[in-house]
Write an enzyme that holds these catalytic residues in place. Structure first.
Site, PDB file in Angstrom:
ATOM      1  N   PHE A 125      -1.908  -8.919  -4.329  1.00 48.02           N
ATOM      2  CA  PHE A 125      -2.675  -8.007  -3.484  1.00 48.02           C
ATOM      3  C   PHE A 125      -4.096  -8.572  -3.362  1.00 48.02           C
ATOM      4  O   PHE A 125      -4.698  -8.961  -4.369  1.00 48.02           O
ATOM      5  CB  PHE A 125      -2.692  -6.613  -4.102  1.00 48.02           C
ATOM      6  CG  PHE A 125      -3.231  -5.571  -3.173  1.00 48.02           C
ATOM      7  CD1 PHE A 125      -2.441  -5.038  -2.165  1.00 48.02           C
ATOM      8  CD2 PHE A 125      -4.545  -5.147  -3.288  1.00 48.02           C
ATOM      9  CE1 PHE A 125      -2.945  -4.081  -1.299  1.00 48.02           C
ATOM     10  CE2 PHE A 125      -5.058  -4.184  -2.423  1.00 48.02           C
ATOM     11  CZ  PHE A 125      -4.256  -3.651  -1.425  1.00 48.02           C
ATOM     12  N   TYR A 219      -3.599   7.170  -5.290  1.00 50.77           N
ATOM     13  CA  TYR A 219      -3.203   7.752  -3.990  1.00 50.77           C
ATOM     14  C   TYR A 219      -1.835   7.294  -3.509  1.00 50.77           C
ATOM     15  O   TYR A 219      -1.422   7.643  -2.420  1.00 50.77           O
ATOM     16  CB  TYR A 219      -4.270   7.487  -2.924  1.00 50.77           C
ATOM     17  CG  TYR A 219      -4.693   6.047  -2.763  1.00 50.77           C
ATOM     18  CD1 TYR A 219      -3.923   5.157  -2.036  1.00 50.77           C
ATOM     19  CD2 TYR A 219      -5.884   5.580  -3.313  1.00 50.77           C
ATOM     20  CE1 TYR A 219      -4.316   3.840  -1.879  1.00 50.77           C
ATOM     21  CE2 TYR A 219      -6.290   4.265  -3.168  1.00 50.77           C
ATOM     22  CZ  TYR A 219      -5.496   3.397  -2.444  1.00 50.77           C
ATOM     23  OH  TYR A 219      -5.885   2.096  -2.293  1.00 50.77           O
ATOM     24  N   ARG A 366       8.344  -2.524   5.765  1.00 50.91           N
ATOM     25  CA  ARG A 366       8.366  -2.077   4.381  1.00 50.91           C
ATOM     26  C   ARG A 366       8.656  -0.579   4.314  1.00 50.91           C
ATOM     27  O   ARG A 366       8.037   0.212   5.041  1.00 50.91           O
ATOM     28  CB  ARG A 366       6.986  -2.380   3.773  1.00 50.91           C
ATOM     29  CG  ARG A 366       6.905  -2.231   2.282  1.00 50.91           C
ATOM     30  CD  ARG A 366       5.521  -2.591   1.798  1.00 50.91           C
ATOM     31  NE  ARG A 366       4.555  -1.546   2.155  1.00 50.91           N
ATOM     32  CZ  ARG A 366       3.416  -1.322   1.510  1.00 50.91           C
ATOM     33  NH1 ARG A 366       3.084  -2.090   0.492  1.00 50.91           N
ATOM     34  NH2 ARG A 366       2.606  -0.363   1.885  1.00 50.91           N
TER      35      ARG A 366
HETATM   36  C1  LIG Z   1      -3.245  -0.181  -3.334  1.00 52.18           C
HETATM   37  C2  LIG Z   1      -3.613  -1.284  -4.255  1.00 52.18           C
HETATM   38  C3  LIG Z   1      -4.919  -1.433  -4.701  1.00 52.18           C
HETATM   39  C4  LIG Z   1      -5.992  -0.508  -4.207  1.00 52.18           C
HETATM   40  O1  LIG Z   1      -7.254  -0.850  -4.586  1.00 52.18           O
HETATM   41  P1  LIG Z   1      -8.479   0.122  -4.271  1.00 52.18           P
HETATM   42  O2  LIG Z   1      -9.640  -0.599  -4.774  1.00 52.18           O
HETATM   43  O3  LIG Z   1      -8.249   1.413  -4.982  1.00 52.18           O
HETATM   44  O4  LIG Z   1      -8.524   0.303  -2.791  1.00 52.18           O
HETATM   45  C5  LIG Z   1      -5.180  -2.450  -5.613  1.00 52.18           C
HETATM   46  N1  LIG Z   1      -4.210  -3.275  -6.049  1.00 52.18           N
HETATM   47  C6  LIG Z   1      -2.943  -3.160  -5.605  1.00 52.18           C
HETATM   48  C7  LIG Z   1      -1.882  -4.080  -6.110  1.00 52.18           C
HETATM   49  C8  LIG Z   1      -2.608  -2.170  -4.694  1.00 52.18           C
HETATM   50  O5  LIG Z   1      -1.367  -2.056  -4.263  1.00 52.18           O
END
Ligand SMILES: *Cc1c(COP(=O)(O)O)cnc(C)c1O
Length: 407
Positions: A125, A219, A366
């Site tokens: 990510f 979330y 997805r």
């Molecule tokens: C959704 C997600 C995030 C979200 O990060 P935020 O800083 O809370 O926006 C981070 N890492 C992964 C792997 C995710 O899927």
């Protein structure tokens, strides 16, 4: 062949079926995007309204104590703990996943002086990689990446930290947390797991595999609402040495002593930086309470059955549609991804029918299977819509093929 009768039979025997009514549903929607933004619990609006009108409106500043706002980060964290195999005092809710990654990557680097490499994988990510790169910009870290099957080989004496996302956001592939944690420790490195796509959907045993650190999202499967605060986990054995760089006043041992000098609070409390986001925490707690009430074993079991039902319903009718996720439900998270060159247009055409999944660049469709509120009927409807659409080519209409800015 799977059919609607089988879907209805599975719903009939589903012990979690009644939890669906704990969530709010717009008409005509089948929601397979709970892995991006979880659905709204019915109780959330009332709870947040109470915090606003009574606790804030009437209680004013007294509510930090009277309504116990001050301990919400710890309280909600302690409720998340059993979902991830942690002790209650090892988890705290604060900030976003990104910010918690920054704090914990920096903390891990400080615990391995002489080592600077943070090992991750390409295609992780983005925020996970960006946070390593941000610390690289500060001269503190060096990013190294290795493909999933080369991670163990890339662990050497320079690696301070292994940072991986347990369930991959795009493919749904799940890493072997036990063995990778062990391999990292044997190489003298620490491990930080991003559980954003795991918590509330798959079993995680942080203590069982002796993980050092973890972060996760509020979330997605925890249904905490848009921009809900995130959580962070630190194994108890590191509590006394943990040093994080965002040394704000809320992480001080005595914030209301207003001392000029920073002394970190004991344990995970030192991960707090600024004032906790009370409205966000209140909404998150409602979602976490539902997941905690169901328990992770039942959530994970249903999620495997649902994703498998969808996979079979799609592949027995469309054998040529390429599955990107692992075929074995025990090594994937609660989602399925398929590759199609017109994935974007197909996704838009499904949304126009009320079937909400999502598209990920460049060609991935997805579908997420949130176990606390989806029915097998939903899953079968979505699979049927996907099959009919792809077979018919009806997504080739111009309104679906123009790519918009927001995806
Ligand atoms: C959704 C997600 C995030 C979200 O990060 P935020 O800083 O809370 O926006 C981070 N890492 C992964 C792997 C995710 O899927």
């Amino acid at each position: 062949m799977t059919d609607i009768a089988e879907a209805l039979r599975l719903d009939d025997v589903d012990e979690l079926a009644h939890f669906r009514s704990r969530f709010t549903w717009p008409d005509g929607v089948v929601y397979l995007d709970g892995n991006s933004l979880g659905a709204l619990p019915v109780a959330t609006a009332g709870r947040v309204e109470k915090v606003i009108r009574e606790e804030w409106g009437t209680g004013l500043i007294r509510s930090w104590n009277d309504a116990d706002w001050i301990s919400m980060p710890q309280r909600v964290g302690s409720k998340i703990a059993p979902l991830i195999g942690a002790e209650p005092e090892e988890v705290i809710v604060a900030d976003s996943v990104s910010v918690n990654l920054f704090k914990l990557i920096a903390a891990a680097l400080a615990m391995r002086p002489g080592r600077k490499v943070v090992l991750s994988e390409p295609g992780n990510f983005p925020t996970d990689l960006y946070m390593i790169q941000g610390l690289e910009g500060q001269g503190l870290s060096v990013q190294r990446t290795a493909e999933a099957d080369g991670i163990e080989a890339a662990l050497d004496d320079d690696v301070a930290l292994l940072l991986l996302t347990h369930v991959h956001y795009k493919s749904g592939r799940m890493h072997d947390m036990i063995n990778l944690t062990k391999a990292a420790h044997e190489a003298g490195a620490l491990v930080l797991w991003d559980l954003s796509h795991s918590v509330g959907a798959v079993e995680v045993d942080l203590n069982g595999c002796e993980a050092d650190f973890a972060v996760g999202c509020g979330y997605k499967y925890l249904n905490g609402g848009p921009g809900a605060p995130a959580f962070a986990y630190v194994a108890k054995r590191h509590h006394n040495v943990l040093q994080q760089p965002l040394s704000g006043w809320m992480g001080h041992a005595a914030p209301f002593a207003f001392s000029d000098n920073y002394t970190p609070a004991p344990g995970v409390d030192r991960l707090l930086a600024g004032t906790p986001h009370i409205l966000g925490l209140a909404a998150l707690e409602v979602g976490v309470d539902i997941a905690a009430e169901i328990g992770i074993a039942a959530l994970a079991e249903k999620s495997r059955r649902m994703s498998e039902f969808f996979r079979v319903a799609v592949t027995e009718r469309l054998p040529d549609l390429e599955l990107v996720s692992p075929i074995d439900p025990t090594v994937r998270g609660s989602q399925l991804s398929f590759r199609h060159e017109h994935a974007y247009a197909i996704c838009q055409a499904l949304i126009a029918q009320g079937i909400i999944g999502d598209f990920r660049e460049p060609d991935i469709l997805r579908f997420g299977f949130a176990p606390s509120y989806l029915s097998f009927d939903d899953v079968f409807k979505a699979a049927t819509a996907l099959v009919e659409l792809v077979a018919s080519g009806k997504w080739e209409r111009p309104e679906f093929s123009e790519r918009s800015k927001v995806t």
